[in-house]
Design a protein around this motif. Structure first.
Motif, PDB file in Angstrom:
ATOM      1  N   THR A  67      28.743  23.777  57.681  1.00 12.51           N
ATOM      2  CA  THR A  67      29.120  24.496  58.977  1.00 12.51           C
ATOM      3  C   THR A  67      29.473  25.852  58.532  1.00 12.51           C
ATOM      4  OG1 THR A  67      30.308  22.382  59.691  1.00 12.51           O
ATOM      5  CG2 THR A  67      30.921  24.469  60.899  1.00 12.51           C
ATOM      6  N   TYR A  68      28.771  26.901  59.132  1.00  9.63           N
ATOM      7  CA  TYR A  68      29.080  28.154  59.126  1.00  9.63           C
ATOM      8  C   TYR A  68      29.856  28.650  60.314  1.00  9.63           C
ATOM      9  CZ  TYR A  68      28.907  33.205  59.302  1.00  9.63           C
ATOM     10  OH  TYR A  68      29.007  34.507  59.445  1.00  9.63           O
ATOM     11  N   ARG A  69      31.105  29.253  59.975  1.00  6.47           N
ATOM     12  CA  ARG A  69      31.993  30.021  61.216  1.00  6.47           C
ATOM     13  C   ARG A  69      31.983  31.502  60.564  1.00  6.47           C
ATOM     14  NH1 ARG A  69      34.315  25.735  64.040  1.00  6.47           N
ATOM     15  NH2 ARG A  69      34.264  23.984  62.451  1.00  6.47           N
ATOM     16  N   GLY A  70      31.733  32.194  61.553  1.00  7.88           N
ATOM     17  CA  GLY A  70      31.945  33.554  61.287  1.00  7.88           C
ATOM     18  C   GLY A  70      32.555  34.485  62.370  1.00  7.88           C
ATOM     19  N   LEU A  71      33.187  35.198  62.079  1.00 10.06           N
ATOM     20  CA  LEU A  71      33.993  36.262  63.002  1.00 10.06           C
ATOM     21  C   LEU A  71      33.924  37.727  62.714  1.00 10.06           C
ATOM     22  CD1 LEU A  71      37.564  35.608  64.618  1.00 10.06           C
ATOM     23  CD2 LEU A  71      36.979  38.022  63.777  1.00 10.06           C
ATOM     24  N   VAL A  72      33.383  38.353  63.653  1.00 11.08           N
ATOM     25  CA  VAL A  72      33.108  39.773  63.405  1.00 11.08           C
ATOM     26  C   VAL A  72      33.643  40.366  64.822  1.00 11.08           C
ATOM     27  CG1 VAL A  72      31.462  41.864  63.459  1.00 11.08           C
ATOM     28  CG2 VAL A  72      31.127  39.772  62.303  1.00 11.08           C
ATOM     29  N   HIS A  73      34.715  41.441  64.464  1.00  6.10           N
ATOM     30  CA  HIS A  73      35.297  41.790  65.683  1.00  6.10           C
ATOM     31  C   HIS A  73      35.422  43.358  65.567  1.00  6.10           C
ATOM     32  CE1 HIS A  73      38.420  42.202  68.857  1.00  6.10           C
ATOM     33  NE2 HIS A  73      39.187  42.986  68.007  1.00  6.10           N
ATOM     34  N   ILE A  74      34.884  43.977  66.547  1.00  3.27           N
ATOM     35  CA  ILE A  74      35.014  45.415  66.494  1.00  3.27           C
ATOM     36  C   ILE A  74      35.363  45.861  68.064  1.00  3.27           C
ATOM     37  CG2 ILE A  74      33.313  47.755  66.398  1.00  3.27           C
ATOM     38  CD1 ILE A  74      31.392  46.049  64.856  1.00  3.27           C
ATOM     39  N   PRO A  75      36.434  46.467  68.130  1.00  2.00           N
ATOM     40  CA  PRO A  75      37.125  46.898  69.449  1.00  2.00           C
ATOM     41  C   PRO A  75      36.537  48.188  69.981  1.00  2.00           C
ATOM     42  CG  PRO A  75      38.756  47.271  67.493  1.00  2.00           C
ATOM     43  CD  PRO A  75      37.369  46.607  67.040  1.00  2.00           C
ATOM     44  N   ARG A  76      36.876  48.519  71.141  1.00  2.00           N
ATOM     45  CA  ARG A  76      36.125  49.384  72.059  1.00  2.00           C
ATOM     46  C   ARG A  76      36.445  50.673  71.677  1.00  2.00           C
ATOM     47  NH1 ARG A  76      34.620  48.783  77.103  1.00  2.00           N
ATOM     48  NH2 ARG A  76      35.831  46.839  77.436  1.00  2.00           N
ATOM     49  N   ARG A  77      37.594  50.976  70.942  1.00  2.00           N
ATOM     50  CA  ARG A  77      38.276  52.282  70.553  1.00  2.00           C
ATOM     51  C   ARG A  77      37.422  52.715  69.473  1.00  2.00           C
ATOM     52  NH1 ARG A  77      41.631  51.663  66.267  1.00  2.00           N
ATOM     53  NH2 ARG A  77      42.326  49.581  66.135  1.00  2.00           N
ATOM     54  N   LEU A  78      36.782  52.150  68.865  1.00  2.00           N
ATOM     55  CA  LEU A  78      36.375  52.747  67.612  1.00  2.00           C
ATOM     56  C   LEU A  78      34.886  53.239  67.689  1.00  2.00           C
ATOM     57  CD1 LEU A  78      37.340  49.913  65.044  1.00  2.00           C
ATOM     58  CD2 LEU A  78      38.326  51.900  65.428  1.00  2.00           C
ATOM     59  N   LYS A  79      34.441  54.117  66.573  1.00  2.00           N
ATOM     60  CA  LYS A  79      33.032  54.682  66.588  1.00  2.00           C
ATOM     61  C   LYS A  79      32.138  54.417  65.290  1.00  2.00           C
ATOM     62  CE  LYS A  79      34.256  59.169  67.515  1.00  2.00           C
ATOM     63  NZ  LYS A  79      35.771  59.297  67.810  1.00  2.00           N
ATOM     64  N   GLY A  80      31.134  54.095  65.491  1.00  2.00           N
ATOM     65  CA  GLY A  80      30.494  54.036  64.358  1.00  2.00           C
ATOM     66  C   GLY A  80      30.471  53.056  63.365  1.00  2.00           C
ATOM     67  N   CYS A  81      30.641  51.766  63.902  1.00  2.00           N
ATOM     68  CA  CYS A  81      30.736  50.784  62.813  1.00  2.00           C
ATOM     69  C   CYS A  81      29.659  50.094  62.759  1.00  2.00           C
ATOM     70  CB  CYS A  81      32.030  49.710  63.525  1.00  2.00           C
ATOM     71  SG  CYS A  81      33.488  50.696  63.525  1.00  2.00           S
ATOM     72  N   LYS A  82      29.458  49.338  61.712  1.00  2.00           N
ATOM     73  CA  LYS A  82      28.164  48.502  61.471  1.00  2.00           C
ATOM     74  C   LYS A  82      28.633  47.161  60.793  1.00  2.00           C
ATOM     75  CE  LYS A  82      25.361  52.437  60.084  1.00  2.00           C
ATOM     76  NZ  LYS A  82      25.133  53.146  58.729  1.00  2.00           N
ATOM     77  N   ASN A  83      28.042  46.221  61.283  1.00  2.04           N
ATOM     78  CA  ASN A  83      27.885  44.723  60.699  1.00  2.04           C
ATOM     79  C   ASN A  83      26.752  44.215  60.429  1.00  2.04           C
ATOM     80  OD1 ASN A  83      27.793  41.510  61.628  1.00  2.04           O
ATOM     81  ND2 ASN A  83      29.207  41.878  59.942  1.00  2.04           N
ATOM     82  N   ASN A  84      26.265  43.573  59.691  1.00  2.00           N
ATOM     83  CA  ASN A  84      25.327  42.758  59.305  1.00  2.00           C
ATOM     84  C   ASN A  84      25.510  41.256  58.968  1.00  2.00           C
ATOM     85  OD1 ASN A  84      22.406  42.422  59.053  1.00  2.00           O
ATOM     86  ND2 ASN A  84      22.638  42.487  56.826  1.00  2.00           N
ATOM     87  N   THR A  85      25.135  40.508  59.772  1.00  2.00           N
ATOM     88  CA  THR A  85      25.245  39.154  59.484  1.00  2.00           C
ATOM     89  C   THR A  85      24.213  38.177  59.233  1.00  2.00           C
ATOM     90  OG1 THR A  85      27.350  39.056  60.563  1.00  2.00           O
ATOM     91  CG2 THR A  85      26.542  37.106  60.104  1.00  2.00           C
ATOM     92  N   GLU A  86      23.941  37.388  58.092  1.00  2.00           N
ATOM     93  CA  GLU A  86      22.892  37.009  58.029  1.00  2.00           C
ATOM     94  C   GLU A  86      23.105  35.432  57.487  1.00  2.00           C
ATOM     95  OE1 GLU A  86      20.045  38.796  55.358  1.00  2.00           O
ATOM     96  OE2 GLU A  86      19.261  36.882  54.576  1.00  2.00           O
ATOM     97  N   CYS A  87      23.014  34.412  58.234  1.00  2.00           N
ATOM     98  CA  CYS A  87      23.244  32.999  57.792  1.00  2.00           C
ATOM     99  C   CYS A  87      21.992  32.026  57.671  1.00  2.00           C
ATOM    100  CB  CYS A  87      24.570  32.175  58.459  1.00  2.00           C
ATOM    101  SG  CYS A  87      24.415  32.432  60.111  1.00  2.00           S
ATOM    102  N   ASP A  88      21.661  31.534  56.365  1.00  2.00           N
ATOM    103  CA  ASP A  88      20.412  30.655  56.265  1.00  2.00           C
ATOM    104  C   ASP A  88      21.162  29.396  55.948  1.00  2.00           C
ATOM    105  OD1 ASP A  88      18.769  32.761  56.939  1.00  2.00           O
ATOM    106  OD2 ASP A  88      19.209  33.595  54.856  1.00  2.00           O
ATOM    107  N   ALA A  89      20.489  28.348  56.377  1.00  2.00           N
ATOM    108  CA  ALA A  89      20.891  26.971  56.006  1.00  2.00           C
ATOM    109  C   ALA A  89      19.395  26.300  55.510  1.00  2.00           C
ATOM    110  CB  ALA A  89      21.204  26.188  57.038  1.00  2.00           C
TER     111      ALA A  89
END
Lengths: 251, 479
Positions: free
Chosen positions: B369-391
């Motif tokens: 089981t993969y569980r991922g949490l990525v949280h970027i709130p409204r007040r921020l600028k210029g955030c980056k996330n890259n998520t890759e899940c392979d099974a």
């Protein structure tokens, strides 16, 4: 002298008989071409000999130097000296050709001995030079995103490296344009040193212009209906499979 | 000292007859424990542990409060597997040791314990490539040593009790701050009964050239191991930390519940590598989180092999501007195993970057089981996330689930999510077998190929170790 003897072989896929009583003896150094229309059992014959789990041998035997292959797992058959060049080789993402062949050779040594890496790469580069394959090729993942021609070249390189006694070549020409076909055929010809026996399965005569067989067998509806020398292939080319079917009906 | 005859478990003996070393860690030596908190968990257990460790009153209070939190919190079965209900907290032994002071040389380590670590190859690895090693045996470190050149740089590398006793000014400030007691039921349990683990401090501007390593060994049956790790890397410093874990195979279940807190101060880099090979009866319920300050970088490399149930989601709180967080996760669920793993990335500053690459392999009845949490709130600028899940699925009965939770508010962020499921087909195995590889070798090669692009980023010693573990798992899955 090594020989591969196919004795009265019957093969089914599920309940359906596909190969019905095929007998054939291939001696070391000989090239036997098996021709015939689509769906006539040619590929089934090759895969069943190699031990594919979807094919059931219902009767007969296959002997490599007098030893039956039928109770062996596919990998045991390979280690005994059999090689199947696939019509559609599988992709193995993340495993380089160099590592794949190395693992296959290591499997022949067992756990006690370690394959000599220097010697291995020396041999690999020799064979690549012989087959005119670029050095960069072997660092790519096995068949992953390969063109039809690259896949077949990868098969021929494995054949060269694994040194089997007998190679079953399943529709090696399928999906190749004429240039790729010539390259692959050149490779096979370079491996015809008198040691290797080849069963060459093909739908088209054109491959046999490049790899000239010692014997030609024609398969129809699961049987070998004609055997002869290379002239049989030319006759078939000139008259077509329809001619053969007509002859068989009248016979 | 106690009887040092080796007690192979039945399975190990049977598999060695078959010529297959199914699990390198599956052996145990009989050990006599001088300190034993008994079975079950109560205030008395806590007081016993605290007394043995001669702890300061504030730590005892911390533990007792944590026990209350633990008892008050329900099991998280509203989202997690009900297999957690099979854990019987009254049947677990919470503290077992031969003493609280680790030895500084292997010669001083009691023979029976030393033999275990020699068999696992720890002293040899230490000589070869490590800057320091701590070897924990059940509740306490039996051995702990740091190379002189590293300690001269001012690096502190000791177990939790010693750290809180000798350097409270450094460690108390962050202890329980990255992962508060009440974060989840198991972080509360750990906070109540923690023992052992590594506390590390790297002073400003120090790049520790070689990795520090901890090895966690469970030897006793019905036992719970609760190590506590806190790593603080000061401004501009760098550290690689590696941990390995094994346990013998028992018929009853074993609990491993650690808390690992990382603090990377301004511009610091921490790389935390885990290669675990738990026996299939171990519940492995671990909370791991790092706090990255400005321009700091925290990277978790997490390889989960073995265990009955693993629940682990290493996370990074990106607290400072331009900080970076990364998780590379590999999980292999064999028959009867459930790997519930993933990652958490909490963006809390501008221009923060996070990356998650998770690869899971399910074999036979194994479940991942993969569980991922990525949280970027409204007040921020210029955030980056890259998520890759392979099974990767091997055999038709295996199961894989993906639960990505990505919350992105605001307009100025870049987020990418990719997922794939692939199968090792019968055709692919036949192809490899037709080259002379056995079925197990073929599966192993397919799995190694699947994780190859991740493993290439590991230190060499660990990629070799991981490959060996995958080979052994595939051997056992073919049978």
């Amino acid at each position: 002298m090594s020989q591969l003897v196919i004795q009265d072989l019957h093969v089914s896929i599920g309940d359906k008989p596909v190969v019905k009583s095929v007998s054939l003896t291939i001696k070391q150094g000989e090239v036997h071409a098996v021709m015939g229309p689509n769906g006539t059992g040619k590929s089934t014959l090759a895969k069943a000999i190699a031990g594919h789990p979807d094919y059931t041998i219902t009767q007969g035997d296959v002997l490599l130097d007098g030893r039956s292959l039928l109770a062996m797992e596919p990998d045991e058959r390979a280690r005994a000296g059999l090689f199947l060049a696939f019509q559609y080789p599988s992709e193995i993402p993340g495993v380089s050709i160099a590592n794949f062949i190395r693992a296959a050779l290591q499997a022949r040594l067992g756990e006690s001995a370690e394959l000599d890496a220097t010697g291995y790469y020396k041999k690999l580069y020799e064979k690549m030079d012989l087959l005119k394959i670029d050095r960069k090729f072997t660092s790519r993942s096995v068949n992953d995103g390969f063109s039809g021609g690259e896949k077949k070249r990868c098969e021929i390189l494995q054949l060269a490296m694994l040194d089997p006694k007998f190679a079953l070549m399943d529709e090696t020409d399928s999906g190749l344009d004429i240039d790729a076909l010539r390259v692959v055929a050149d490779g096979v010809n370079k491996l015809r040193t008198g040691q290797l026996g080849i069963l060459l399965i093909t739908h088209y005569q054109r491959l046999l212009n490049y790899i000239v067989p010692d014997f030609v067998h024609v398969m129809h509806e699961g049987h070998i209906v004609r055997s002869g020398d290379k002239s049989l292939a030319l006759e078939l080319e000139a008259k077509g499979y329809a001619w053969l079917k007509k002859e068989l009906v009248h016979a | 000292m106690a009887d040092t005859d080796i007690l192979e478990t039945q399975t190990a003996a049977a598999s060695s007859v078959a010529g297959i070393d199914q699990s390198v860690g599956d052996f145990k030596y009989d050990v006599k424990y001088d300190f034993d908190a008994g079975t079950g968990l109560s205030e008395r257990t806590i007081r016993y542990i605290s007394d043995v460790k001669k702890e300061a009153p504030w730590i005892r209070e911390f533990r007792l409060n944590a026990l209350k939190t633990f008892l008050a919190k329900p099991l998280p079965t509203h989202w997690a597997t009900r297999d957690l209900e099979n854990l019987n907290f009254d049947k677990i032994r919470y503290y077992l040791s031969q003493g609280t002071k680790p030895k500084r040389t292997w010669d001083e380590v009691p023979a029976d314990i030393k033999k275990t670590f020699e068999r696992l190859g720890i002293p040899e690895q230490e000589r070869k490539f490590l800057a320091g090693v701590e070897a924990q045996f059940d509740s306490e470190a039996a051995y702990s040593n740091i190379k002189e050149v590293v300690s001269k740089q001012g690096v502190i590398f000791v177990n939790s009790s010693e750290a809180l006793r000798t350097h409270p000014e450094i460690f108390r400030k962050w202890f329980g701050k990255v992962i508060p007691t009440g974060d989840n039921k198991f972080s509360a349990l750990n906070s109540a009964v923690f023992s052992g683990g590594s506390f590390i401090y790297v002073p400003p501007g120090v790049k520790v050239a070689h990795p520090l390593q901890a090895y966690f060994r469970i030897n006793a049956e019905n036992f719970g191991q609760f190590e506590r790790t806190l790593i603080i890397v000061d401004e501009g410093s760098e550290l690689t930390y590696m941990e390995g874990c094994t346990a013998p195979k028992f018929s009853t279940s074993t609990l491993h519940s650690a808390v690992v807190e990382l603090v990377a101060l301004k511009g610091a880099k921490i790389q935390y590598i885990t290669v675990q090979n738990w026996a299939p009866n171990v519940y492995n319920l671990v909370t791991k989180r790092g706090l990255a300050h400005e321009e700091a970088e925290i990277k978790w490399i997490d390889c989960n092999i073995g265990s009955r149930l693993t629940m682990k989601y290493p996370g990074v709180v990106l607290k400072g501007r331009k900080s970076r967080g990364e998780v590379l996760s590999i999980a292999l669920a064999n028959d009867g195993q459930h790997q519930d793993t993933g990652a958490k990335m909490v963006h809390a500053a501008d221009e923060t970057t996070s990356s998650i690459v998770a690869k899971s392999i399910s074999v036979g009845q194994g479940r991942s089981t993969y569980r991922g949490l990525v949280h970027i709130p409204r007040r921020l600028k210029g955030c980056k996330n890259n998520t890759e899940c392979d099974a990767l699925l091997i055999n038709t009965n295996s199961r894989t689930d993906t639960y990505p939770a990505i919350t992105v508010r605001g307009q100025q962020h870049a987020v990418q999510h990719e997922a794939s499921v692939s199968k090792v087909s019968e055709e692919m195995i036949f192809y490899m077998q037709s080259r002379g590889l056995t079925e197990a070798q073929a599966m192993s090669l397919a799995v190694n190929g699947f994780v190859n692009d991740l493993v290439r980023q590991f230190p060499m010693e660990y990629s070799v170790e991981l490959k060996r573990l995958i080979d052994l798992e595939m051997e056992s899955s073919v049978g």
